[in-house]
Write an enzyme that holds these catalytic residues in place. Structure first.
Site, mmCIF file in Angstrom:
data_model
loop_
_atom_site.group_PDB
_atom_site.id
_atom_site.type_symbol
_atom_site.label_atom_id
_atom_site.label_comp_id
_atom_site.label_asym_id
_atom_site.label_seq_id
_atom_site.Cartn_x
_atom_site.Cartn_y
_atom_site.Cartn_z
ATOM 1 N N GLU A 264 43.863 29.734 37.784
ATOM 2 C CA GLU A 264 42.821 31.006 37.565
ATOM 3 C C GLU A 264 41.799 30.770 38.800
ATOM 4 O OE1 GLU A 264 42.808 33.323 35.570
ATOM 5 O OE2 GLU A 264 44.465 32.554 34.454
ATOM 6 N N TRP A 267 43.234 32.568 41.609
ATOM 7 C CA TRP A 267 43.106 34.064 41.263
ATOM 8 C C TRP A 267 41.797 34.511 41.975
ATOM 9 C CZ3 TRP A 267 46.423 38.045 40.013
ATOM 10 C CH2 TRP A 267 45.680 39.163 39.791
ATOM 11 N N TRP A 295 44.422 61.858 34.682
ATOM 12 C CA TRP A 295 43.416 61.351 33.753
ATOM 13 C C TRP A 295 42.905 62.449 32.905
ATOM 14 C CZ3 TRP A 295 44.227 56.313 33.372
ATOM 15 C CH2 TRP A 295 44.519 55.542 34.577
ATOM 16 N N ASN A 335 38.846 36.445 27.742
ATOM 17 C CA ASN A 335 39.686 37.017 28.729
ATOM 18 C C ASN A 335 40.773 37.795 28.381
ATOM 19 O OD1 ASN A 335 37.891 35.520 30.606
ATOM 20 N ND2 ASN A 335 39.306 34.101 31.143
ATOM 21 N N TRP A 353 40.445 54.292 34.937
ATOM 22 C CA TRP A 353 40.078 52.861 35.004
ATOM 23 C C TRP A 353 38.628 52.658 35.790
ATOM 24 C CZ3 TRP A 353 39.303 50.574 39.675
ATOM 25 C CH2 TRP A 353 39.738 50.865 40.896
ATOM 26 N N TRP A 376 41.079 45.142 36.771
ATOM 27 C CA TRP A 376 40.983 46.438 36.297
ATOM 28 C C TRP A 376 42.513 47.264 36.942
ATOM 29 C CZ3 TRP A 376 39.220 49.218 32.229
ATOM 30 C CH2 TRP A 376 38.092 48.716 31.662
#
Length: 458
Positions: A264, A267, A295, A335, A353, A376
């Site tokens: 993590e 990341w 959308w 998370n 988004w 996202w």
């Protein structure tokens, strides 16, 4: 005495493992300066929750500096102008800082370098973004090979100790009063539920100490919203109250599944490498075909009402509602629930988004440009490394799978009396309380609508 040297602070609000501070302290008296620069950031200025955190973090940092014989100078305006004014008042010509990679901070660094001698140092990531590359020298776009390559150059450098003392100038320049910046909410004070947080370097160290007991069980507990299985270090890391190198060295020997946690941290480095390649990652689809995605029209009152229901935790999906209420109350969301809530907005409601990303930017205390945008775009399927759009999370099944019953009871109290079997989907169980809303849309029709919209751009 040597001429004073400026220390330009941004998202590196710590004294330990602070390479810019160490370099400045070697040269002469140090003038630590924080500039609140909303002009350069423009529409990416810090959101309300982040400003709450910033107030307390700056207050904590100033106290730590005073213990070392120094203090924090506060200015508001454009960084290059305010730093130049402080430098002129102090007879200084050099500025030390930790390098940042958000597009507006890179612009600010270029502007400061035109008026002062700017010395940038690394220290906010395990390795400087852009350093870990493929054999051909290209930056990685996919996380897994990036993480493999990053692990090859781990562990990070040993953390630097904080200075025993920081030499002060003969006199200090003018400084703003932190309270006059009005970073804290007042009418109403929506941050009352933030009291569990302790911003600042000391609070970050306490978080790490507490997490060490759970680090070995990280992989088995991180997805359980009702369990304190995550580190909750994200806001401390974002504001640089602790360095990722320090976190790595404190946790790496915990055993068990701590390697998953270290991934993590990786990341976080990966996300910075992404925005270094794609500075507009928070506003532009990485996969261009999604530019034609249909959308739902955000100008529609129906769509806006559903978006407001999502923000308020009134969707009729208990796990989504619990997460959104936790976010509003505490400035943070578990998370796993972040992914569920984001997927619901994108794929159940078919809302772009970017609208969700902007809401998280304003309400998260750990709102990080790179991580927020990368996460996202991963959920939406629009990212360079992302989940497929057609993989649509089933929030009701996710809620049951990850044992979210007690988590829902905590954040959706109108459901607190329901059984573990019924609480994940009270509408289907026939026991939805009158004060809890019906589902905005059923999972099956939402899934079919999302897949149909996706098929049109294949």
């Amino acid at each position: 005495m040597s001429d004073p040297v400026l220390l330009w602070l941004r998202r590196d609000l710590r004294l330990s493992d602070q390479r810019a501070l160490v370099a400045a302290a070697h040269e002469g008296p140090v003038v630590p300066v924080y500039v609140l620069d909303d002009d350069t950031a423009q529409h990416r200025k810090m959101g309300a929750a982040s400003r709450w955190w910033l107030h307390h973090s700056l207050k904590s940092l100033d106290a730590s500096l005073r213990e070392k014989g120094s203090r924090l100078i506060l200015r508001r305006g454009r960084c290059e102008e305010e730093l130049a004014q402080v430098a002129e008042a102090m007879g200084a010509t050099r500025v030390h800082c930790i390098r940042h990679y958000e597009p507006w901070w890179r612009n600010a660094e270029r502007a400061v370098a035109k008026v002062l001698d700017l010395c940038c140092h690394d220290g906010n990531y395990l390795r400087p973004p852009g350093m870990v590359t493929t054999q051909s020298g290209d930056p990685y776009k996919i996380y897994t090979p990036f993480w493999r390559a990053l692990k090859e150059v781990m562990p990070p450098d040993e953390p630097l100790e904080r200075p025993h003392r920081i030499d002060a100038p003969d006199q200090w320049p003018e400084s703003d009063d932190l309270n006059e910046w009005k970073l804290l909410p007042t009418s109403p004070n929506w941050a009352k539920g933030f009291s569990d947080w302790e911003p600042g370097e000391s609070g970050a160290r306490k978080r790490i100490d507490a997490f060490l007991n759970a680090a070995a069980e990280y992989d088995g507990q991180r997805d359980l919203p009702g369990v304190e299985g995550t580190s909750r270090l994200s806001p401390h890391l974002h504001f640089g109250e602790v360095s990722p190198g320090y976190v790595w060295h404190r946790t790496a020997d915990a055993g068990g599944s701590v390697d998953v946690f270290l991934g993590e941290l990786g990341w976080r480095d990966y996300a910075q490498n992404v925005i270094l390649q794609f500075p507009k990652y928070a506003s532009e689809n990485a996969r261009e075909r999604f530019d034609d995605f249909n959308w739902r029209d955000f100008r529609s009152s129906t769509v806006r009402d559903e978006f407001d229901a999502w923000k308020a935790g009134r969707t009729g999906y208990p796990i989504v509602d619990a997460g959104m209420r936790q976010l509003w109350a505490t400035g943070w969301m578990h998370n796993r629930v972040r992914m569920i809530a984001a997927s619901f907005l994108i794929k159940h409601l078919l809302i772009d988004w970017r609208e969700g990303e902007k809401w998280f930017w304003d309400t998260l205390v750990d709102a990080d440009y790179a991580s927020n945008a990368t996460n996202w775009q991963w959920v939406s399927g629009t990212g360079i490394d992302s989940n497929m759009f057609g993989r649509i999370m089933a929030p009701l099944k996710q809620s049951e799978k990850f044992g979210a019953a007690d988590y829902i009871r905590l954040w959706v109290p109108e459901l607190a009396d329901l059984s573990d079997d019924a609480i994940h989907d009270p509408e289907a169980a026939g026991c939805r309380p009158d004060d809890y809303p019906e589902k905005l849309i059923g999972h099956k029709p939402a899934r079919e609508r999302a897949l149909a919209a996706n098929s049109k751009i294949r």
